[in-house]
Design an enzyme around this catalytic site. Structure first.
Site, PDB file in Angstrom:
ATOM      1  N   ASN A  59       0.793  -1.237   0.000  1.00  0.00           N
ATOM      2  CA  ASN A  59       0.000   0.000   0.000  1.00  0.00           C
ATOM      3  C   ASN A  59       0.822   1.283   0.000  1.00  0.00           C
ATOM      4  O   ASN A  59       0.314   2.329  -0.368  1.00  0.00           O
ATOM      5  CB  ASN A  59      -0.997  -0.011   1.167  1.00  0.00           C
ATOM      6  N   GLU A  62       4.635  -4.126  12.099  1.00  0.00           N
ATOM      7  CA  GLU A  62       3.504  -3.189  12.077  1.00  0.00           C
ATOM      8  C   GLU A  62       2.363  -3.893  11.368  1.00  0.00           C
ATOM      9  O   GLU A  62       2.501  -4.274  10.204  1.00  0.00           O
ATOM     10  CB  GLU A  62       3.882  -1.902  11.335  1.00  0.00           C
ATOM     11  N   CYS A  74      -3.002   1.398   6.814  1.00  0.00           N
ATOM     12  CA  CYS A  74      -3.206   0.812   8.155  1.00  0.00           C
ATOM     13  C   CYS A  74      -3.749   1.864   9.097  1.00  0.00           C
ATOM     14  O   CYS A  74      -4.373   1.536  10.098  1.00  0.00           O
ATOM     15  CB  CYS A  74      -1.915   0.204   8.678  1.00  0.00           C
TER      16      CYS A  74
END
Ligand SMILES: NC(=O)C1=CN([C@@H]2O[C@H](COP(=O)(O)OP(=O)(O)OC[C@H]3O[C@@H](n4cnc5c(N)ncnc54)[C@H](OP(=O)(O)O)[C@@H]3O)[C@@H](O)[C@H]2O)C=CC1
Ligand SMILES: O=C(O)CCC(=O)C(=O)O
Length: 478
Positions: free
Chosen positions: A151, A248, A282
């Site tokens: 992303n 993460e 995210c």
């Protein structure tokens, strides 16, 4: 206009021999953006071996000399921002403005770490003994395995690789299979900047080869961003080998709009948080908690804005929302919406989306209670809403679930803002701005199960990518 991409191993551009890779445009799935060879586990092993050989020469360079390579690469990236930004848009699907913006952001990140030598790099403590000082110095870990998601094809790799390198480590990087072209561009920039052979190895490969990398016994650390399942697996395997790991992972980030909020500002920021990058961050806003006194007005204003979204080819400058990354992402997001509606969610607003291409209609759903969509990360343009009777109730709803990456709190009352800082269990809190966004000089990462291990960026990156030696330093017999 398809680009031939290759992996970078030991300073050589190589064509992986595990098969072919074909990188397509999510807006026009028949359009091939890049092609190349796919590498496998044996190339990962070669990458680790050459990275190990490169460690001692690289670690011995002064930090300012290591940083100079990053600064030169930043200049190369900046000068290619428009072209590479367009390529990013064609392979990932975010709008052209966001694609170019992300490439510039990568340059900014490299510049920040390029100047790391100008910052404090250790600590001196007083000693209880005369004739002695106590120093805490920092040293690189060695060879770092880097695994990155689709992303942010260049910004996330930049914020992992740049600190790893400037603090004296060498890197073996496996980019996401969906975005090989921007990985190739970042590796090109660092190579053109003169980075010594073997210091960065970028290997275009699938997830099985990624697993071979993160499980490699000669890695000294692993840094990962991506899905929760993969992150936990990688963290488990690294911990079992006693290797530092940073993962993460997911987020289910809430925007909380209190009774006293500036509604115009809150609507604007919630739209950005929920729908920019088609919700594929995210840190995206995927939950909205509205104080019941302003809920009707807020949803009416939000509906007007959602209907004005223009979903389509992200290269078109008038388009606000591009496709999601793949057909499988599209399917799983649409299934998530259907399950929520089947479970009693009310459709508050949607925007039209083209039929062909991996598009999902931006959708706002009001939930009857904290059902599946309140907890599950769909990673798309979907916003789940609930109402709260009090400020405390709003914070309670926002804190539900296993994730705690970011939140956005909208209030004009300092007491409420302070209460939110105290009560919201997140790694990143925005007061009166959208839930996404990260500056390179401050820690980035989540609370609860959004992250595992030390945070990223700023001083937190130095903590992760170095270890300390405490030196009791005396000049001789006092
Ligand atoms: N927190 C965040 O920042 C992000 C979260 N996500 C979440 O993850 C979901 C899927 O996105 P995706 O990018 O596919 O995330 P994944 O976790 O599947 O992939 C992230 C990276 O890990 C690699 N990988 C996958 N499996 C393994 C493994 N077993 N060992 C080592 N490496 C592996 C992938 O390779 P390959 O691409 O070859 O499969 C990719 O490079 C999203 O829907 C979202 O929920 C995604 C992106 C960012
Ligand atoms: O909020 C941002 O800009 C960064 C988001 C991010 O790291 C991610 O989506 O993986």
């Amino acid at each position: 206009m398809s680009v031939a991409v290759r992996s970078l191993i030991g300073g050589a551009w190589v064509t992986g021999c595990e098969g072919t890779l074909t990188d397509t445009n999510p807006a026009r799935p028949d359009e091939v953006v890049a092609t190349g060879g796919r590498a496998g586990a044996s190339e990962m092993a070669t990458g680790v071996r050459v990275a190990r050989i490169a460690t001692s020469g690289w670690a011995r360079l002064p930090m300012s000399a290591r940083g100079a390579f990053l600064t030169r690469a930043a200049e190369i990236i900046e000068s290619n921002a428009e072209g590479w930004g367009e390529e990013l848009t064609r392979e990932e699907g975010k709008t052209l403005a966001e694609g170019i913006g992300e490439v510039r952001r990568a340059a900014q990140i490299l510049r920040y770490y390029g100047n790391a030598a100008d910052r404090e790099s250790g600590t001196v403590y007083s000693s209880p003994r005369s004739g002695e000082q106590i120093l805490v110095t920092r040293k690189p870990l060695g060879v770092v395995g880097v695994v990155t998601p689709f992303n942010f094809p260049i910004a996330i790799p930049a914020w992992k690789i740049a600190p790893a390198l400037v603090y004296g480590n060498t890197v073996v990087w496996k980019p996401a299979a969906a975005v090989p072209l921007l990985a190739f561009r970042l590796a090109q920039a660092l190579t053109e900047a003169g980075l010594p052979d073997g210091v960065l190895n970028m290997i275009l490969a699938d997830s099985a080869a990624g697993e071979a990398l993160v499980d490699h016994p000669d890695l000294d650390a692993v840094t990962f961003t991506g899905s929760t399942g993969v992150g936990r697996k990688i963290a488990g395997s690294a911990a079992a080998r006693g290797v530092p790991v940073q993962a993460e992972m997911g987020g289910k980030n809430a925007a909380i709009v209190l009774a006293d909020a500036d509604l115009e500002l809150a609507v604007e920021q919630v739209m950005l948080g929920a729908f920019r990058s088609t919700g594929q961050k995210c840190t995206a806003t995927s939950r909205l908690v509205l104080h019941e006194s302003i809920a009707e007005e807020f949803l009416a204003r939000l509906t007007v804005e959602v209907k004005e979204l223009r979903v389509g080819d992200p290269l078109d400058p008038g388009v606000t929302t591009g496709p999601v990354v793949s057909a499988s992402a599209q399917k799983s997001i649409v299934n998530g919406i259907d399950r929520a509606v089947g479970g009693g969610a009310r459709v508050v607003a949607t925007a039209e989306a083209p039929e062909s291409g991996h598009y999902v209609q931006p959708t706002v759903l009001e939930l009857p209670a904290s059902t599946e969509l309140w907890f599950e990360e769909l990673f798309g343009p979907v916003l789940a809403v609930q109402r709260a009777a009090t400020t405390a109730d709003a914070f309670r709803l926002a804190n539900e679930g296993e994730f705690g990456l970011s939140a956005a709190l909208f209030t004009q009352d300092l007491t409420n803002a302070l209460a939110g800082i105290g009560d919201l269990d997140v790694g990143i809190l925005h007061v009166n701005s959208e839930s996404a966004g990260a500056d390179p000089h401050v820690p980035f990462g989540g609370a609860k199960k959004s992250g595992y291990g030390p945070k990223e960026q700023g001083d937190a990156a130095r903590e992760f990518f170095t270890h300390t030696t405490t030196v009791y330093l005396r000049g001789g017999r006092a």
